[in-house]
Scaffold this active site. Sequence first.
Site, PDB file in Angstrom:
ATOM      1  N   GLU A   1     -12.001   1.245   9.099  1.00 16.79           N
ATOM      2  CA  GLU A   1     -12.645   1.840   7.927  1.00 16.79           C
ATOM      3  C   GLU A   1     -14.146   1.946   8.163  1.00 16.79           C
ATOM      4  O   GLU A   1     -14.711   1.208   8.969  1.00 16.79           O
ATOM      5  CB  GLU A   1     -12.380   0.978   6.681  1.00 16.79           C
ATOM      6  CG  GLU A   1     -10.913   0.742   6.363  1.00 16.79           C
ATOM      7  CD  GLU A   1     -10.172   2.015   5.994  1.00 16.79           C
ATOM      8  OE1 GLU A   1     -10.828   2.939   5.452  1.00 16.79           O
ATOM      9  OE2 GLU A   1      -8.955   2.093   6.231  1.00 16.79           O
TER      10      GLU A   1
ATOM     11  N   ASN B   1       0.866  -1.175   0.000  1.00 12.52           N
ATOM     12  CA  ASN B   1       0.000   0.000   0.000  1.00 12.52           C
ATOM     13  C   ASN B   1       0.905   1.227   0.000  1.00 12.52           C
ATOM     14  O   ASN B   1       1.526   1.538   1.015  1.00 12.52           O
ATOM     15  CB  ASN B   1      -0.905   0.003   1.228  1.00 12.52           C
ATOM     16  CG  ASN B   1      -1.841   1.203   1.268  1.00 12.52           C
ATOM     17  OD1 ASN B   1      -1.693   2.149   0.490  1.00 12.52           O
ATOM     18  ND2 ASN B   1      -2.810   1.175   2.160  1.00 12.52           N
TER      19      ASN B   1
ATOM     20  N   THR C   1       0.227   3.904  10.816  1.00 12.89           N
ATOM     21  CA  THR C   1       0.457   4.873  11.887  1.00 12.89           C
ATOM     22  C   THR C   1       0.124   4.344  13.273  1.00 12.89           C
ATOM     23  O   THR C   1       0.629   4.852  14.266  1.00 12.89           O
ATOM     24  CB  THR C   1      -0.380   6.147  11.629  1.00 12.89           C
ATOM     25  OG1 THR C   1      -1.712   5.774  11.286  1.00 12.89           O
ATOM     26  CG2 THR C   1       0.214   6.949  10.484  1.00 12.89           C
TER      27      THR C   1
ATOM     28  N   THR D   1      -1.068  -1.504  -4.572  1.00 10.68           N
ATOM     29  CA  THR D   1      -2.495  -1.190  -4.556  1.00 10.68           C
ATOM     30  C   THR D   1      -2.735   0.173  -5.198  1.00 10.68           C
ATOM     31  O   THR D   1      -1.927   1.087  -5.068  1.00 10.68           O
ATOM     32  CB  THR D   1      -3.056  -1.195  -3.125  1.00 10.68           C
ATOM     33  OG1 THR D   1      -2.417  -0.178  -2.344  1.00 10.68           O
ATOM     34  CG2 THR D   1      -2.824  -2.544  -2.456  1.00 10.68           C
TER      35      THR D   1
ATOM     36  N   GLY E   1       1.872   4.767   6.153  1.00  5.04           N
ATOM     37  CA  GLY E   1       3.094   5.126   6.870  1.00  5.04           C
ATOM     38  C   GLY E   1       3.924   6.196   6.207  1.00  5.04           C
ATOM     39  O   GLY E   1       5.154   6.119   6.175  1.00  5.04           O
TER      40      GLY E   1
ATOM     41  N   GLY F   1      -5.384  -1.679   7.972  1.00  2.19           N
ATOM     42  CA  GLY F   1      -6.417  -1.726   6.947  1.00  2.19           C
ATOM     43  C   GLY F   1      -5.985  -2.545   5.743  1.00  2.19           C
ATOM     44  O   GLY F   1      -6.783  -3.293   5.165  1.00  2.19           O
ATOM     45  N   THR F   2      -4.715  -2.421   5.359  1.00  2.00           N
ATOM     46  CA  THR F   2      -4.181  -3.205   4.245  1.00  2.00           C
ATOM     47  C   THR F   2      -4.192  -4.688   4.588  1.00  2.00           C
ATOM     48  O   THR F   2      -4.554  -5.536   3.765  1.00  2.00           O
ATOM     49  CB  THR F   2      -2.744  -2.758   3.914  1.00  2.00           C
ATOM     50  OG1 THR F   2      -2.723  -1.346   3.702  1.00  2.00           O
ATOM     51  CG2 THR F   2      -2.233  -3.461   2.660  1.00  2.00           C
TER      52      THR F   2
ATOM     53  N   GLY G   1      -0.706  -0.645   6.566  1.00  2.00           N
ATOM     54  CA  GLY G   1      -1.307  -0.553   7.890  1.00  2.00           C
ATOM     55  C   GLY G   1      -2.274  -1.690   8.148  1.00  2.00           C
ATOM     56  O   GLY G   1      -2.418  -2.614   7.331  1.00  2.00           O
TER      57      GLY G   1
END
Length: 302
Positions: free
Chosen positions: A277, A10, A93, A41, A14, A68-69, A66
């Site tokens: 998300e 991704n 993060t 991505t 970061g 989410g990825t 992160g």
Amino acid sequence: MQKRIMLIINPISGRAQYKSEIPHILEVLCGRGAAVTVYMTQHSGHARELAESHAKRYDIVTCLGGDGTLAETISGLMELDHRPPIGYIPMGTTNDTATTLGLPKDATRAAEVILEGIPIPIDVGRFGQDYFTYIAAFGAFTEVSYQTPTENKRALGHLAYVLEGMGRLTKITPRKLTVEYDGTDGKGKIEGEFIFGGVTNTTSIAGLWKLKPHLVDLGDGAFEVILVKSPRNILEFNAIFMDIVTQKYNSEYVKLFKAKQVRFQFEEPVPWTRDGEAGGEHTEVNLHVAQPGVQIFVPREA
């Protein structure tokens, strides 16, 4: 035998740190005989699409980004009958999942774990037709992770979440709800007003809340359910805050129990978050553990 590794990156996680780290990561993986194919991505949800479409051709699926990825990657794998084990190189993060798994925050060391670590099973949750990996929640602070501006995350990192959360303290809305669950100690039902509800599989929530490690088993077929009652005054709000900070659960205001299936019913639509998300607004949410889950590499000493 040469391992075939799918590496999903991704590029916006970061603060685009991957640019300086990718040569070291590839040196570790390729230097030990792995054949690595890199996928970048392009948009939200792309990691899921990539994993679902290509993962079956690889021995290991690795994602760099992160939480989410990672959650997207796992969601894609859940659509497959044969699911390769996952390597995770945290580059976001907050990285609640990396903290829970004891993964190194250093990218080179995290890459070494993929080849030297051991795969452990982790549960994956079902949220309607979608999946979640470490949290599905509503209420106080849950909007912070996906509504904090991306530029603030890049510039401030974890502090961005804290500042955004502080700014929302005065906007907490109590929610009347009924919770029905199939728990490890039997079935139950809870009714009342709550400012937070979460179904989790992590020891760290948004980098702000912590659960003691002995309370969380990532692969036990059950999630931890946390409910926080609505305070009636500032003294009760302070008591709730102290319960969370001192990890005092099952108090007068904070309830914690294990369940493999949970049903939430609200009087009006309530916004939810899945793995940081937006998860849409719902008056009824049914969540359960999807079996089997996936396997992810962790350090041998973890």
